[in-house]
Design an enzyme around this catalytic site. Structure first.
Site, short mmCIF file in Angstrom:
data_model
loop_
_atom_site.label_atom_id
_atom_site.label_comp_id
_atom_site.label_asym_id
_atom_site.label_seq_id
_atom_site.Cartn_x
_atom_site.Cartn_y
_atom_site.Cartn_z
CD GLU A 89 -3.05 -1.03 2.25
OE1 GLU A 89 -4.09 -1.16 2.18
OE2 GLU A 89 -2.71 0.04 3.31
CB CYS A 90 0.62 4.64 0.16
SG CYS A 90 1.06 6.12 -0.34
#
Length: 468
Positions: free
Chosen positions: A354-355
């Site tokens: 994530e990210c």
């Protein structure tokens, strides 16, 4: 007052209060963190919570309380989960402090016609039946604070606005006028902090620098917050106020129950999941690791800034959000670990990124070579991408079924320069339909942050995929 959303189960006294403000920048973090540390310093077992998806303030709450800082976000997990998640996180605490987000009534965009607006601090306070303390930056105002306090109390009378702490007070005369203004509208003054008491915590493009990165200086900052609050706030009055909160009837959230007997795998089933941490990967929720373990996984923490390889026997990898752009040179220089990650991906092992995790898997970030398993490059941007997203899984993956609906949150200042021709992770609609993220083999990489407590089935699905 709005009744808290509850489930069956024994009630809990759960002394608690919400620290709110008219808007950002009034001193909520200083007061909330300082209260946690000062009360803990007196021997009180405390627990800290943050309204919304913020990952940074909970790091300071962790230092102050000695336990995990947790988030309470109705948008990401649903309002019915707020009281159970609070009861879970506060089960050993004698007093809990819940720090608000933005202004007291600032909620999700599009919810302004709801009172209180959905996802706002006031919404969470109502769900928890908790008294609210308003922190007001009083610099540049005196008698006008009476109107401000009256407005915040009368906007939603069912909310218990029980006290005020004035911040950045310039003199004894200024304090006297502020106390008179609060008395005029019948709101108790619980504390006064002077301008010289300002505690500065370094910030950057996405807010405060995380506690993990700030290191020993973060500990000193928390100690300073505790000293300021202990000197300027009536701690006995605050504790008494927290004790007025009625017992919650919510049954504490349980990671084992959230996973369920039919969705996990037996403990010791062979799923060994490496979870990145350290200064570059600080954006995670405490419930994620709890759910991974409940689903039968062995969790193997590691720091990509220092670990030369993945933990022995790794069968799956979680790369949460954080600030890789601040540490990209060190991440890039750790060639051995980058190669080990690439080898794991080549074997088809499940990877949840994530990210910051997406960026770490990219070919490069700001010209620095990274893992290169997602065929995309990234760079810093002057523009902040921020907001909740109502997303639909575009592709079957190790986390989600195609068509599954998820509410997530974006929070970054990087952009992808080139995109590989692979299956997207998500669709959502903004001005137009947005295609975002990557699914390839066992990799699910995306900018979108999700809260595992809102999607426990995705955790169980991931753990099952990690069983060799």
């Amino acid at each position: 007052m709005s009744a808290s959303v509850s489930t069956a189960g024994a009630g809990s006294a759960s002394p608690r209060l919400v620290v709110a403000a008219p808007g950002s920048g009034h001193g909520k973090t200083t007061v909330a963190t300082g209260l946690l540390a000062a009360l803990r310093g007196r021997g009180t077992e405390v627990a800290g919570f943050k309204v919304g998806p913020d990952y940074i303030d909970p790091g300071y709450h962790t230092i102050a309380s000695g336990g995990p800082g947790r988030n309470l976000d109705p948008v990401l997990v649903g309002e019915r989960s707020i009281a159970p998640l609070f009861a879970h996180g506060s089960r050993t605490a004698e007093l809990s402090v819940i720090e608000g987000v933005m202004g007291l009534f600032d909620g999700r965009l599009g919810s302004a016609d709801e009172v209180p607006p959905f996802g706002s601090t006031a919404h969470v306070a109502s769900l928890l039946d908790a008294p609210v303390v308003l922190v007001v930056d009083a610099k540049g105002q005196s008698h006008s604070t009476a109107a401000l306090l009256h407005g915040f109390r009368s906007f939603h009378p069912q909310l218990q606005l029980a006290g005020v702490i004035f911040n950045r007070v310039g003199s004894q005369r200024h304090e006297q006028v502020l106390r008179e203004a609060a008395r005029a509208v019948g709101i108790r003054v619980l504390g006064v902090l002077g301008r010289a008491d300002d505690v500065q915590v370094p910030s950057r493009h996405l807010g405060l620098i995380t506690a993990a990165e700030h290191g020993p200086a973060a500990v000193r900052a928390v100690e300073s917050m505790a000293d300021v609050v202990a000197a300027g706030v009536d701690l006995d009055a605050v504790a008494a106020l927290a004790g007025t909160a009625p017992a919650l009837s919510a049954r504490p959230w349980s990671p084992d129950e959230a996973i369920g007997d039919d969705t996990g795998v037996p403990r010791g089933g062979g799923a060994r999941i490496a979870v990145a941490g350290g200064a570059a990967f600080t954006f995670g929720y405490a419930e994620h690791v709890e759910l991974l373990r409940a689903a039968g996984a062995e969790v193997l923490p590691f720091d990509p800034l220092s670990a030369e390889s993945l933990p022995a026997g790794t069968t799956g990898l979680v790369l949460p959000g954080g600030f890789p752009e601040q540490h990209v040179a060190e991440l890039s220089a750790n060639v051995g670990l980058r190669e080990h990650v690439a080898e794991l991906v080549a074997r088809g092992a499940p990877v949840h990124a994530e990210c910051a995790g997406l960026l770490y898997l990219a070919r490069s970030l700001d010209g620095y070579p990274l893992c290169g398993v997602v065929d995309v490059s990234a760079e810093m941007s002057p523009n902040l991408t921020l907001g909740y997203r109502a997303a639909v899984a575009a592709t079957d993956s190790v986390l989600f079924r195609e068509g599954q609906r998820v509410t997530g949150h974006e929070f970054h200042r990087t952009v992808l320069l080139e995109s590989e021709d692979s299956a997207p992770a998500w669709y959502w609609r903004a001005e137009k339909v947005v295609t975002e993220g990557f699914v390839s083999g066992g990799v699910h990489a995306s900018y979108l942050h999700t809260h595992p407590a809102g999607q426990p089935g995705s955790v169980a699905r991931f753990v099952r995929a990690c069983v060799p």
